[in-house]
Structures are given as structure tokens and as C-alpha cells.
Design a protein around this motif. Structure first.
Motif, PDB file in Angstrom:
ATOM      1  N   LYS A 120       0.835  -1.215   0.000  1.00 29.30           N
ATOM      2  CA  LYS A 120       0.000   0.000   0.000  1.00 29.30           C
ATOM      3  C   LYS A 120       0.865   1.258   0.000  1.00 29.30           C
ATOM      4  O   LYS A 120       0.606   2.216  -0.736  1.00 29.30           O
ATOM      5  N   LYS A 121       1.924   1.244   0.801  1.00 25.64           N
ATOM      6  CA  LYS A 121       2.831   2.395   0.851  1.00 25.64           C
ATOM      7  C   LYS A 121       3.468   2.639  -0.516  1.00 25.64           C
ATOM      8  O   LYS A 121       3.550   3.775  -0.980  1.00 25.64           O
ATOM      9  N   MET A 122       3.890   1.563  -1.191  1.00 27.17           N
ATOM     10  CA  MET A 122       4.520   1.699  -2.499  1.00 27.17           C
ATOM     11  C   MET A 122       3.510   2.201  -3.537  1.00 27.17           C
ATOM     12  O   MET A 122       3.853   3.020  -4.392  1.00 27.17           O
ATOM     13  N   VAL A 123       2.267   1.725  -3.459  1.00 21.23           N
ATOM     14  CA  VAL A 123       1.219   2.198  -4.370  1.00 21.23           C
ATOM     15  C   VAL A 123       1.033   3.701  -4.197  1.00 21.23           C
ATOM     16  O   VAL A 123       0.950   4.448  -5.180  1.00 21.23           O
ATOM     17  N   GLU A 124       0.984   4.159  -2.951  1.00 23.00           N
ATOM     18  CA  GLU A 124       0.811   5.588  -2.673  1.00 23.00           C
ATOM     19  C   GLU A 124       2.003   6.390  -3.192  1.00 23.00           C
ATOM     20  O   GLU A 124       1.830   7.456  -3.788  1.00 23.00           O
ATOM     21  N   GLU A 125       3.218   5.862  -2.977  1.00 24.72           N
ATOM     22  CA  GLU A 125       4.418   6.563  -3.444  1.00 24.72           C
ATOM     23  C   GLU A 125       4.457   6.650  -4.964  1.00 24.72           C
ATOM     24  O   GLU A 125       4.881   7.659  -5.519  1.00 24.72           O
ATOM     25  N   ARG A 126       4.017   5.587  -5.631  1.00 28.84           N
ATOM     26  CA  ARG A 126       4.051   5.545  -7.096  1.00 28.84           C
ATOM     27  C   ARG A 126       2.861   6.281  -7.720  1.00 28.84           C
ATOM     28  O   ARG A 126       2.873   6.578  -8.904  1.00 28.84           O
ATOM     29  N   GLY A 127       1.811   6.522  -6.914  1.00 22.55           N
ATOM     30  CA  GLY A 127       0.625   7.227  -7.422  1.00 22.55           C
ATOM     31  C   GLY A 127      -0.160   6.434  -8.443  1.00 22.55           C
ATOM     32  O   GLY A 127      -0.737   7.010  -9.363  1.00 22.55           O
ATOM     33  N   ILE A 128      -0.232   5.131  -8.279  1.00 20.96           N
ATOM     34  CA  ILE A 128      -0.956   4.283  -9.227  1.00 20.96           C
ATOM     35  C   ILE A 128      -2.437   4.279  -8.857  1.00 20.96           C
ATOM     36  O   ILE A 128      -2.797   4.095  -7.691  1.00 20.96           O
ATOM     37  N   SER A 129      -3.277   4.466  -9.848  1.00 22.29           N
ATOM     38  CA  SER A 129      -4.717   4.565  -9.594  1.00 22.29           C
ATOM     39  C   SER A 129      -5.301   3.204  -9.229  1.00 22.29           C
ATOM     40  O   SER A 129      -4.836   2.151  -9.682  1.00 22.29           O
ATOM     41  N   THR A 130      -6.353   3.259  -8.435  1.00 22.41           N
ATOM     42  CA  THR A 130      -7.050   2.040  -8.014  1.00 22.41           C
ATOM     43  C   THR A 130      -7.660   1.337  -9.225  1.00 22.41           C
ATOM     44  O   THR A 130      -7.660   0.104  -9.295  1.00 22.41           O
ATOM     45  N   PHE A 175      -5.290  -6.762 -11.678  1.00 24.25           N
ATOM     46  CA  PHE A 175      -5.570  -7.964 -10.880  1.00 24.25           C
ATOM     47  C   PHE A 175      -6.897  -8.626 -11.237  1.00 24.25           C
ATOM     48  O   PHE A 175      -7.165  -9.732 -10.791  1.00 24.25           O
ATOM     49  N   GLU A 176      -7.711  -7.909 -12.016  1.00 26.61           N
ATOM     50  CA  GLU A 176      -9.056  -8.380 -12.335  1.00 26.61           C
ATOM     51  C   GLU A 176      -9.832  -8.654 -11.051  1.00 26.61           C
ATOM     52  O   GLU A 176     -10.492  -9.688 -10.895  1.00 26.61           O
ATOM     53  N   ASP A 177      -9.708  -7.723 -10.112  1.00 23.94           N
ATOM     54  CA  ASP A 177     -10.363  -7.795  -8.810  1.00 23.94           C
ATOM     55  C   ASP A 177     -11.102  -6.493  -8.542  1.00 23.94           C
ATOM     56  O   ASP A 177     -10.834  -5.474  -9.189  1.00 23.94           O
ATOM     57  N   SER A 178     -11.980  -6.524  -7.557  1.00 23.29           N
ATOM     58  CA  SER A 178     -12.711  -5.321  -7.163  1.00 23.29           C
ATOM     59  C   SER A 178     -11.844  -4.470  -6.240  1.00 23.29           C
ATOM     60  O   SER A 178     -10.835  -4.935  -5.700  1.00 23.29           O
ATOM     61  N   GLU A 179     -12.277  -3.240  -6.039  1.00 24.61           N
ATOM     62  CA  GLU A 179     -11.563  -2.335  -5.136  1.00 24.61           C
ATOM     63  C   GLU A 179     -11.532  -2.896  -3.715  1.00 24.61           C
ATOM     64  O   GLU A 179     -10.527  -2.790  -3.017  1.00 24.61           O
ATOM     65  N   ASN A 180     -12.637  -3.524  -3.298  1.00 26.16           N
ATOM     66  CA  ASN A 180     -12.688  -4.138  -1.963  1.00 26.16           C
ATOM     67  C   ASN A 180     -11.659  -5.253  -1.811  1.00 26.16           C
ATOM     68  O   ASN A 180     -11.016  -5.375  -0.766  1.00 26.16           O
TER      69      ASN A 180
END
Length: 145
Positions: free
Chosen positions: A15-25, A32-37
Motif C-alpha cells: 500500500k505504501k509503495m502504491v501511494e508513493e508511485r501514485g498508481i490509480s485504483t 488484478f481483475e479484482d474489485s476495489e474491496n
């Protein structure tokens, strides 16, 4: 704030790396072919299936398995240190062996007096020149912040 590398929470690291990279949900959900949940549930997991960690590593271009390797290097019993891995993986995202988290962890031990330079060198098998480069490069930066 001191990191405790004995307690790895891979979901929080991702999660920290996603935030640092600014990748959209949306991009993550599509990948991942998954839901946001379901993605949010991954962030809450202390451990994840290796196939999922591999997918995160590819998406974020960061070797999350290195966190576990560093844990083994730092916390293996004396005399049982794991030798440095050979270049075998096509998934090599970082050039250096040590992550910034490991460097910060070692420098914090030195700064707090928990370990001496010689103890760090002998206990963690970190080359003397590497340790002194970290001290000159990163410790100076921390003092100026």
C-alpha cells in the motif's frame, strides 16, 4: 521511528509503495481483475500468496521478495548467514543488494548506540566500505532534515 524488520506486513508495504508511485485504483483493479474491496483486503493482509506478491512486484516494478531476503540476512543466527544471491532472476528491479529500509535500520542502530560500526560489520556481514558509504551519504542527509 525505528522499523521492526522482524514483523513484516507485506500488505502495508504494498500500500505504501502504491501511494508513493501514485498508481490509480482503477489500474490496479484492471491488472488484478479484482474489485476495489478485494484490493483493499490485500493491503490489510500481513502475508500474501507468492503469486500475488509476484504480480504486485511486476506492477510496481519493485522486488517485494527482497524484504524477506533482507530479513533472512539480518536475522539469521551467527555463523549461518546466507550467502549473497547470484544473478539468476530475470525479475531484478534494483541494482543494489540493500533496500533503503535496511540502510535506515542499520543507521538507526548506529545513531542510537544500539550497535557499534564493528558490531554491524561483523554481525550483519555488511562490508566496511559499504557501511561507511551509507554513513557519509545518508546519515548526512538525515542530519540536515
Amino acid at each position: 521511528m525505528k522499523s521492526d524488520f522482524k514483523d513484516i506486513h507485506i500488505g502495508k508495504c504494498i500500500k505504501k509503495m502504491v501511494e508513493e508511485r501514485g498508481i490509480s485504483t482503477d489500474r490496479i483493479c484492471n491488472y488484478f481483475e479484482d474489485s476495489e474491496n478485494e484490493i483493499e483486503l490485500m493491503y490489510d493482509q500481513k502475508s500474501l500468496n507468492t503469486e500475488i506478491v509476484l504480480k504486485w512486484s511486476k506492477l510496481l516494478k519493485y522486488d517485494f521478495f527482497r524484504i524477506y531476503s533482507q530479513h533472512l540476512i539480518l536475522f539469521s543466527p551467527p555463523g549461518n548467514h546466507i550467502s549473497k544471491p547470484r544473478k539468476i532472476a530475470p525479475l531484478q528491479f534494483r541494482k543494489n543488494v540493500y533496500t533503503m529500509e535496511i540502510i535506515d535500520f542499520v543507521l538507526e542502530m548506529l545513531n542510537t548506540g544500539e550497535k557499534t560500526k564493528q558490531q554491524v560489520i561483523s554481525e550483519y556481514k555488511i562490508p566496511k566500505t559499504t557501511l561507511y558509504k551509507w554513513i557519509s551519504k545518508y546519515d548526512q542527509k538525515n542530519r540536515n532534515e
